[in-house]
Design a protein around this motif. Structure first.
Motif, PDB file in Angstrom:
ATOM      1  N   THR A 210       5.248  16.126   5.233  1.00 39.64           N
ATOM      2  CA  THR A 210       4.844  16.708   3.945  1.00 39.64           C
ATOM      3  C   THR A 210       3.827  17.812   4.175  1.00 39.64           C
ATOM      4  O   THR A 210       3.075  17.793   5.159  1.00 39.64           O
ATOM      5  N   ARG A 239      11.488  23.913   5.039  1.00 40.00           N
ATOM      6  CA  ARG A 239      12.642  23.315   4.384  1.00 40.00           C
ATOM      7  C   ARG A 239      12.560  23.513   2.874  1.00 40.00           C
ATOM      8  O   ARG A 239      11.477  23.815   2.341  1.00 40.00           O
ATOM      9  N   PRO A 240      13.682  23.322   2.150  1.00 38.64           N
ATOM     10  CA  PRO A 240      13.660  23.507   0.690  1.00 38.64           C
ATOM     11  C   PRO A 240      12.592  22.673  -0.012  1.00 38.64           C
ATOM     12  O   PRO A 240      11.896  23.173  -0.899  1.00 38.64           O
ATOM     13  N   GLN A 241      12.428  21.404   0.411  1.00 44.19           N
ATOM     14  CA  GLN A 241      11.427  20.555  -0.235  1.00 44.19           C
ATOM     15  C   GLN A 241      10.020  21.090  -0.013  1.00 44.19           C
ATOM     16  O   GLN A 241       9.184  21.083  -0.922  1.00 44.19           O
ATOM     17  N   ALA A 243       9.229  24.222   0.662  1.00 44.79           N
ATOM     18  CA  ALA A 243       9.099  25.482  -0.086  1.00 44.79           C
ATOM     19  C   ALA A 243       8.753  25.201  -1.549  1.00 44.79           C
ATOM     20  O   ALA A 243       7.874  25.860  -2.132  1.00 44.79           O
ATOM     21  N   GLN A 244       9.409  24.206  -2.158  1.00 51.86           N
ATOM     22  CA  GLN A 244       9.116  23.861  -3.544  1.00 51.86           C
ATOM     23  C   GLN A 244       7.701  23.325  -3.683  1.00 51.86           C
ATOM     24  O   GLN A 244       6.990  23.666  -4.642  1.00 51.86           O
ATOM     25  N   THR A 245       7.288  22.501  -2.733  1.00 52.27           N
ATOM     26  CA  THR A 245       5.928  21.949  -2.778  1.00 52.27           C
ATOM     27  C   THR A 245       4.889  23.051  -2.700  1.00 52.27           C
ATOM     28  O   THR A 245       3.896  23.049  -3.437  1.00 52.27           O
ATOM     29  N   VAL A 247       5.196  26.160  -3.577  1.00 52.14           N
ATOM     30  CA  VAL A 247       5.196  26.912  -4.834  1.00 52.14           C
ATOM     31  C   VAL A 247       4.478  26.141  -5.927  1.00 52.14           C
ATOM     32  O   VAL A 247       3.647  26.685  -6.664  1.00 52.14           O
ATOM     33  N   HIS A 248       4.774  24.832  -6.044  1.00 49.40           N
ATOM     34  CA  HIS A 248       4.147  24.009  -7.088  1.00 49.40           C
ATOM     35  C   HIS A 248       2.637  23.891  -6.907  1.00 49.40           C
ATOM     36  O   HIS A 248       1.880  23.837  -7.881  1.00 49.40           O
TER      37      HIS A 248
END
Length: 281
Positions: A210, A239-241, A243-245, A247-248
């Motif tokens: 993470t 990884r996509p996960q 990258a989203q984390t 950004v959030h």
């Protein structure tokens, strides 16, 4: 010197060898090599104990300078047993097994004087208990030191700096990225950059489970340090996960080159260094 302590010293002087022999027998260890090791340990303890009592050291002040030789012997015993993987309980039981041989020797000397015998037995119990307690505490400290050293060695092994190409280094990160590990990575990587005069480093976080704000800060600090050395940095394994984390959480990685895989990062690194790879045929 108190009468009961003089009685213990007299027993050690008169029957020290017999006491050690009975002490080892009390442990019920049969293997010859283990008995020889115990014999050396027991001799060291008995000799240091005899010297302390001969110097009229007071067991009530076991941490005092008069007991320093015995404490050093116990610390050495704890350290060697911890390194061999033995337990604190076994080490404590070994020390406590000294009581019975001492009781037997005191009974032979003071059997005709029950009052003096009781005083000497109580003094022996108190003294051996103190020795056992000190041994356990030093054993735990020795075990903690071993674990800490092993953790540091594992950290160094888990963050290798790999030379992928001329002028290109890589650090594959696996597991949780905390402050201590970041510091080790930074020191190792900067040292390698200086040694190899590499101009580009790849930090691969594919194995990092993470990425939170703290992990991102550690990465940014490492990138900043690399740039201060005059080198550039690419972070791969986004990884996509992750990258989203990122950004959030609003983590700003602008100005830092990122790639999805280590292969992509290596390809970019080669391009930056002016290399072109073509397939033969």
């Amino acid at each position: 010197m108190k009468r009961e302590h003089a009685a213990i010293l007299s027993a050690l002087d008169a029957a020290g060898g017999k006491i050690i022999e009975r002490w080892i027998d009390e442990t019920e260890v049969k293997e010859a090599g283990a008995r020889r090791a115990m014999d050396a340990e027991a001799n060291g303890i008995v000799e240091a104990l005899r010297q302390a009592l001969a110097a009229q050291a007071d067991p009530a002040s076991f941490r005092g300078p008069e007991w320093s030789d015995l404490r050093h012997v116990l610390e050495s015993l704890s350290g060697s047993r911890a390194a061999r993987g033995q337990s604190a309980a076994d080490t404590s039981l070994f020390i406590l097994a000294l009581k019975k041989p001492l009781f037997t020797a005191l009974q032979q000397d003071l059997g005709a004087d029950p009052a003096s015998l009781i005083e000497a037995i109580w003094a022996t119990t108190t003294l051996v208990d103190q020795i056992a307690q000190y041994t356990v505490s030093t054993f735990q400290q020795a075990r903690e030191d071993i674990i800490k050293r092993q953790q540091e060695e594992l950290l160094e092994l888990s963050t290798p700096v790999i030379k992928l190409w001329e002028g290109v280094l890589a650090v594959p990160m696996i597991g949780v990225l905390d402050s201590n590990r970041t510091q080790i990575v930074m020191e190792t990587l900067l040292q390698k950059i200086a040694e190899t005069e590499s101009g580009l480093a790849i930090i691969d976080i594919t194995g990092v489970p993470t990425v939170d704000t703290l992990v991102a800060q550690h990465l940014l600090k490492t990138v900043s340090a690399i740039r201060l050395m005059g080198a550039d940095c690419i972070i791969s394994g986004i990884r996509p996960q992750i990258a989203q984390t990122i950004v959030h959480l609003g983590i700003d990685l602008q100005g830092i080159t990122t790639k999805a895989t280590l292969a992509d990062a290596l390809s970019m690194a080669l391009q930056k260094n002016g290399w072109r790879i073509t397939r033969e045929g």
